[in-house]
Structures are given as C-alpha cells and as structure tokens.
Design a protein around this motif. Structure first.
Motif, short mmCIF file in Angstrom:
data_model
loop_
_atom_site.label_atom_id
_atom_site.label_comp_id
_atom_site.label_asym_id
_atom_site.label_seq_id
_atom_site.Cartn_x
_atom_site.Cartn_y
_atom_site.Cartn_z
N TYR A 176 0.96 -1.06 -0.29
CA TYR A 176 0.43 0.13 0.34
C TYR A 176 0.67 1.33 -0.12
N THR A 196 3.05 0.75 3.39
CA THR A 196 2.48 -0.21 3.88
C THR A 196 1.91 -1.82 3.98
N ASN A 213 -0.36 -4.27 3.17
CA ASN A 213 -1.25 -4.90 4.09
C ASN A 213 -1.42 -6.32 3.67
N ALA A 220 -1.98 -4.94 9.42
CA ALA A 220 -0.99 -3.39 8.79
C ALA A 220 0.35 -3.46 9.23
N GLN A 251 4.24 -1.11 8.96
CA GLN A 251 4.89 -0.30 8.25
C GLN A 251 6.26 -0.62 7.44
N ARG A 293 -2.53 3.11 7.96
CA ARG A 293 -1.51 2.95 6.61
C ARG A 293 -1.44 4.31 6.62
#
Ligand code: FRU
Length: 472
Positions: free
Chosen positions: A106, A122, A124, A134, A136, A165
């Motif tokens: 993402y 992000t 996903n 989620a 990072q 996100r």
C-alpha cells in the motif's frame, strides 16, 4: 464484470508475457488515453507514492493493480523525469511477495539516505479469515527494484484499528519522523506520529491533536511539511458529509495551515480546506526540491466505475503543482516546466464571443474583466463541459451534466466554488481537465469522456483574451 478474490489477488509474477501483451493491446486500443499525464500501461493506477528527487531525477511511483480496472493486489509502478513533465517508464518496482504485504504494497513515501532512495510503505496482510493486518515496511531502490530493508513498525499501537497506513517520512535535525493515517477504535480518523534516529527502531509518539474531532471515520495519506514559515498538514478524510458547496465527492482531500509542535503533539490551525473542487481528485503527495514544494494527486477516486474500465484500465496522476502560502492562502500553480510542452498556438483571440476547433490535448489561458462568462470545452454537437461564472453571486460552476459518457452521477454533476474570477488556466489531455483559477487560488480536476474526437471550444461573456497551445 465482477472479480473473484483469486482474480484480484494475483501477482504479476503469475502472469505470462502473453497475457500481459493481451492486456496492453486492449488498453492501447482505448479512446481517452492520455498524452502528457502519468497513466498505467494496463490496469488500475491509484495514489502517487514515493515522490522524491534523487540522483538528478524526480522519481514517482504509484499504486498499481496490473490486471484490470479494480482494486486488487497493489504493486508499485515506477516512472522518472528530469523536469516533472516528460516521464520515462521504469516498470514495476515493487511486487508484494512477503507475509507483511501479501495483500498489497500500500501507499508510502520516499526519502534519500546515504545516497540511496528509500521508501516506507504499508504492508497490507489478510489472514485466512480475511482479518486485516497493517505494518510499515522500509525498502531501498536498487537496480530499479525496491528491496526490503526492514519492517519498521510491525504492529498497530493500542487504541487503533488495522486501518493504519500511508506513512510519510521526513528528516528534521537528523531525526526521522513519520506520520501515519489512522482510525481510532471508536471509528474516527486521525494522524499519528513516529520518530526514529536509525530507521530500525521507531518510537510511537502518539496522535497529533487537531481541532477537528471528530472529522470522518478514517484519514488516509497524510503529509506534513513546512511552507513559507508555516506548517501544512494534508490528508484525505473519509466519511465527511456534503456541506453547502463542499465535500461532494465520495472522499475528500484537503489541508490545514498552522503550526505543528512535535514535542506537545499539537497542531494549531485554521479551517480545513479542500485542495481541489473538481470531481476526480484524491490522495495527493508532495516532495520538495530546491525550495519548491510540488504536489501530485490521484486523478480518480475509489469505488467509482469509469468509462475506461471496459478497456481494462483506469485513472492517471494529476499534473504537478507548486504550492506556496501567500497572505495566509495556499496557492497551487502548474509547474513552470509545463510551458516546454507548448507546440503551436491554435488560439489567440479577444472579445466577448470566441469559437474554435480544439486539438485533443491543449493548454488554455483565459483572462477576463471579471464579469459573467460561459466557457464550453470538449464540445461535440449538444455535448460539452460547461464552466460558468456568475459575477453577481461570485460563483464559478463546473457542469459536466451533459459532457459525454456519464459516470459517478450519484455524486452530482456540477461543482461550484465561491470565488471572484478574473482568469482561468486550463489543461486538457483528451479525457482530463485541470482548471486553475486566478493564478492558483483554486483548482478543479476532473475527467470527461467525450463521445467524438472532433471537438470545439466556445466562449461567451465578459471581454476576455484567450490563448491556446496544442500539446502532444
Ligand atoms: C488511498 C488508499 C490508501 C492505501 C491505498 C491502497 O486511495 O486507500 O489509504 O494505502 O489507497 O491502494
């Protein structure tokens, strides 16, 4: 056509060269393809990602589902440009294939560290029972591919849902900060802040307190930057109800101007303003180079069918805009480099009534004496996009009620802005219109799908001068 989960979550890795070629041919046969905008070679484009100046070039990535005009497994596609107006395709840079991003790489941002272009995005992930997770992730661009460096923020902090996100990273006094768009457990939207000195360990500082509480159920794609001595917080809130002429699109994108205090986590600010009063604008991202802050948005919105869907592709990015704050107002102007795309002057006229055949792609400058006017663009027989100014009301209306193939009509077919108009600066690229008002005071971005290729422009009203340049 409805897509099954299995069809939506297919990776580019499982697609044969022949299948890709078939998709490319179908897309290329579409009317309404762009000439000078960033558009997907096939499939669906959404948010701009990782927008960074690095090694003498602008790098832009975008959210990409290669296989069709739906929100499936998101990859990152990569394009570069020396000047923000001519872009070279670099192909797919990130194929989601780890546990963290199994259901999509993402949105995220870019930054340069130790001479390398880094991104934070992000991941996903969906479990077997389709529960979202989620995280990072940080990656580094090497040989045109984003290699995973580390999972910077593996989990969502307590108090927030998995709608967490779109990290935007910046460096300040040797410290990295990242804002992340979030949803609280009570289903209201906000932005949270992290800090790191080494990109490995990230400390959750908390929520950035604004005066907008509650304001929608989720804030996507936050961006924070300094501009002319103030701070700007850009984000895309979801769940805002229409209010007068404002907030008529399915989701909004706007900004706050004020002061961010990273110690007390407060952002003191003025009113929330939409960035664009058109029909098709969302999830913008900015970068800075040589003191110039440039914004690019997604020329599209989620959950809407567009006429290009039947040709297997959807959407584009907007033209880059330079942001400044002048007398407390955010101004957005097309980057000066746009003028390098000008070819012939097809229109150079003044008066109260002008009519001319127009090319598929062009730029138009219109300066008026400030009284009423009506401008028909992309006119074919009884069909046109109408831009109407009512000086007494001080309102500019963009009317696409009868502007070609209808779509998204449930969100209304006009948009109006309270503004005293003396000039318009319009960019047309076959199926897109970007209309800058009064040298950057307001912008409207929208798509139009005219039924024929031969088109006209018709102007009636205030004494005006009109200049038009053909683009390729
Ligand atoms: C905004 C958005 C982001 C997300 C991405 C997924 O359009 O929903 O919040 O990261 O698109 O493609």
């Amino acid at each position: 056509m409805s897509w099954t989960k299995a069809e939506r979550y297919r990776s580019l890795r499982d697609v044969s060269a022949l299948e890709m070629e078939t998709l490319r041919t179908k897309t290329a046969a579409s009317p309404w393809r762009f000439g000078y905008h960033i558009q997907p070679p096939t499939g669906l484009l959404n948010d701009p990602n990782g927008f960074t100046y690095y090694n003498g070039e602008y790098h832009m990535f975008y959210q990409w589902f290669p296989l069709g005009p739906v929100h499936g497994l998101k990859h990152w596609y990569h394009v570069t440009s020396p000047d923000l107006v001519t872009w070279t395709d670099r192909g797919v840079a990130l194929v989601p294939e780890t546990t963290e991003d199994s259901h999509g790489a993402y949105s995220g941002s870019g930054f340069v560290k130790d001479g390398e272009l880094h991104v934070m995005y992000t991941g996903n992930h969906r479990t077997d029972d389709w529960t979202r997770h989620a995280s990072q992730v940080i990656g580094v661009l090497r040989d045109g591919k984003i290699e995973r460096r580390n999972v910077a923020i593996p989990d969502v902090p307590a108090g927030y849902t998995e709608h967490f996100r779109d990290p935007k990273v910046w460096l300040e006094d040797g410290v990295y900060y990242a804002v992340v768009g979030a949803q609280r457990e009570n289903e209201t939207g906000c932005v949270v802040l992290y800090r790191s000195t080494d990109l490995d360990d990230w400390t959750f500082l908390g929520e950035i307190e604004t005066g907008l509480d509650p304001f929608g159920y989720m804030w996507e794609c936050p961006d924070v930057f300094e501009l002319n001595g103030q701070h700007v917080l850009v984000f895309s809130p979801q769940g805002i109800e229409p209010d007068g002429h404002r907030y008529h699109n399915i989701y909004q994108s706007g900004f706050l101007i004020g002061k961010l205090d990273v110690e007390t986590l407060t952002f003191t600010h003025g009113t929330f303003e939409e960035l664009d009063f058109g029909f098709d604008f969302y999830a913008p991202q900015t970068t800075e180079q040589d003191g110039r802050r440039v914004l690019v948005g997604w020329m599209g919105l989620p959950e809407i069918e567009y006429p290009t869907d039947r040709f297997g592709w959807a959407h584009a990015l907007t033209l880059p805009r330079v942001l400044t704050i002048e007398e407390g107002m955010l101004k957005q102007r097309p980057v000066a480099e746009m003028t390098t795309l000008r070819q012939d002057t097809f229109l150079d006229a003044s008066g109260t009534s002008v009519s001319v055949a127009t090319p598929d792609r062009y730029e138009l400058e219109l300066k008026t004496d400030g009284s009423d006017f009506s401008l028909d663009l992309l006119q074919v027989e009884n069909e046109s996009l109408v831009i109407r100014y009512d000086a007494a009301a001080g309102e500019l209306t963009i009317d696409r009620t009868n502007a070609g193939e209808p779509f998204a009509t449930e969100f209304g077919t006009t948009r109006t802005k309270a503004i005293h108009v003396t000039s318009l600066h319009v960019f047309i690229d076959s199926s897109s219109v970007e209309c800058f008002v009064n040298d950057g005071e307001a912008v409207a971005t929208l798509r139009v799908f005219p039924s024929e290729l031969e088109k006209q422009l018709r102007y009636e009203g205030a004494t005006a001068s009109l200049t038009g340049w053909t683009y390729q």
